[in-house]
Scaffold this motif. Sequence first.
Motif, PDB file in Angstrom:
ATOM      1  N   LEU B  26       0.840  -1.210   0.000  1.00  8.21           N
ATOM      2  CA  LEU B  26       0.000   0.000   0.000  1.00  8.21           C
ATOM      3  C   LEU B  26       0.869   1.252   0.000  1.00  8.21           C
ATOM      4  O   LEU B  26       0.572   2.234  -0.674  1.00  8.21           O
ATOM      5  CB  LEU B  26      -0.949  -0.012   1.209  1.00  8.21           C
ATOM      6  CG  LEU B  26      -2.093  -1.041   1.125  1.00  8.21           C
ATOM      7  CD1 LEU B  26      -2.861  -1.099   2.434  1.00  8.21           C
ATOM      8  CD2 LEU B  26      -3.055  -0.714  -0.024  1.00  8.21           C
ATOM      9  N   HIS B  27       1.980   1.198   0.774  1.00 10.59           N
ATOM     10  CA  HIS B  27       2.910   2.341   0.790  1.00 10.59           C
ATOM     11  C   HIS B  27       3.484   2.569  -0.610  1.00 10.59           C
ATOM     12  O   HIS B  27       3.581   3.693  -1.077  1.00 10.59           O
ATOM     13  CB  HIS B  27       4.039   2.106   1.793  1.00 10.59           C
ATOM     14  CG  HIS B  27       3.596   2.251   3.217  1.00 10.59           C
ATOM     15  ND1 HIS B  27       4.368   1.867   4.284  1.00 10.59           N
ATOM     16  CD2 HIS B  27       2.448   2.731   3.748  1.00 10.59           C
ATOM     17  CE1 HIS B  27       3.726   2.105   5.418  1.00 10.59           C
ATOM     18  NE2 HIS B  27       2.551   2.631   5.114  1.00 10.59           N
ATOM     19  N   ASP B  32       0.550   6.584   1.829  1.00  6.60           N
ATOM     20  CA  ASP B  32       1.555   6.760   2.876  1.00  6.60           C
ATOM     21  C   ASP B  32       0.962   6.822   4.276  1.00  6.60           C
ATOM     22  O   ASP B  32       1.669   6.628   5.262  1.00  6.60           O
ATOM     23  CB  ASP B  32       2.362   8.043   2.618  1.00  6.60           C
ATOM     24  CG  ASP B  32       3.138   7.939   1.319  1.00  6.60           C
ATOM     25  OD1 ASP B  32       3.564   6.819   0.987  1.00  6.60           O
ATOM     26  OD2 ASP B  32       3.302   8.976   0.633  1.00  6.60           O
ATOM     27  N   ASN B  33      -0.316   7.147   4.350  1.00  5.06           N
ATOM     28  CA  ASN B  33      -0.909   7.322   5.677  1.00  5.06           C
ATOM     29  C   ASN B  33      -1.451   6.004   6.259  1.00  5.06           C
ATOM     30  O   ASN B  33      -2.106   6.012   7.292  1.00  5.06           O
ATOM     31  CB  ASN B  33      -2.025   8.375   5.621  1.00  5.06           C
ATOM     32  CG  ASN B  33      -3.088   8.010   4.600  1.00  5.06           C
ATOM     33  OD1 ASN B  33      -2.873   7.104   3.788  1.00  5.06           O
ATOM     34  ND2 ASN B  33      -4.214   8.698   4.638  1.00  5.06           N
ATOM     35  N   VAL B  34      -1.158   4.891   5.600  1.00  3.33           N
ATOM     36  CA  VAL B  34      -1.544   3.598   6.179  1.00  3.33           C
ATOM     37  C   VAL B  34      -0.502   3.218   7.225  1.00  3.33           C
ATOM     38  O   VAL B  34       0.670   3.058   6.914  1.00  3.33           O
ATOM     39  CB  VAL B  34      -1.621   2.501   5.095  1.00  3.33           C
ATOM     40  CG1 VAL B  34      -1.830   1.133   5.743  1.00  3.33           C
ATOM     41  CG2 VAL B  34      -2.756   2.794   4.123  1.00  3.33           C
TER      42      VAL B  34
END
Lengths: 233, 82
Positions: B26-27, B32-34
């Motif tokens: 996901l990153h 990035d906010n995961v």
Amino acid sequence: MKFGVVVFPGSNCDADCFHAVQAATNEPVEYIWHKTDNLEGFDCIILPGGFSYGDYLRVGAIARFSPVMDAVINFAKGGGLVLGICNGFQVLLEAGLLPGAMRRNDNLQFICEDTFLKVENNGTPFTALCQENQVLKVPVAHGDGNYYCGEETLKELQQNNQVVFRYSDSTGEVTPKTNPNGSIDSIAGICNKEGNVLGMMPHPERCAEELLGNADGEIMFKSILATWQRRVR
Amino acid sequence: MYQAKIYITLRKSVLDPQGSAVTKSLHAMGYDNVNDVRVGRYLVVDVDTTDKEAAEKQVQDMCNKLLANPVIEDYTFELAEV
């Protein structure tokens, strides 16, 4: 001495175990269908590798409730020798005969390769013929071999000498690099406090004959027989 | 009849290699906010009873004995009449 190899739906190392035991010990072996609930006459029970019940839900979770497992638990509580290999180890964990649980390998891959095992305890019935700190070359083949237990359990395992095998290099040195799957404390195999139940991820039955290019695993089956002979005499 | 929706995840203290791999992916996609991903199992269990309390107790038992492994997993469930 009579060995029994349990067959669950999805076991696939049962025939290898059967053959390896026979070749290494020359003693009688029988298959035990998982619906059996009577283990009378057996001296050692082997839970073989494979994918019992397709590894559905969790590895070993469903096999643990096969009728034969209540009999295996009673057999173990009475001091009978029980060896769980790979999926068999996972079933022993689920059955509570050994502490801890298995997680997915930390690299998420199915690992199929030779590993070196440092024999950390040669006082068990399964390692009795091993030299102190002997190193065995034994292959692993698993997707869920990442052993885990809580801190207190780990301390107990260490204090009671229940860690029987650690993943090492060929000289017996244990480092993070020699740990193939992320197992806590590089654990490859453990036994219960009494020492009559052993679970291990590597497959000694796959390397028990010179014909196959490696006979390091043979010593485990010979150890079981030697222990039994000592007990009977 | 009651229906239990059961969620099973690895305990917080247990590293979740699948969750870490998904987080990294996901990153890489720019999310990035995961902060964290936990991968788990979802089970739907129908229990044939009219007694909610009995159903709850049964589902708890099932989770403790078979559906979850308390050494490494946590579970929660919602129970609803269907």
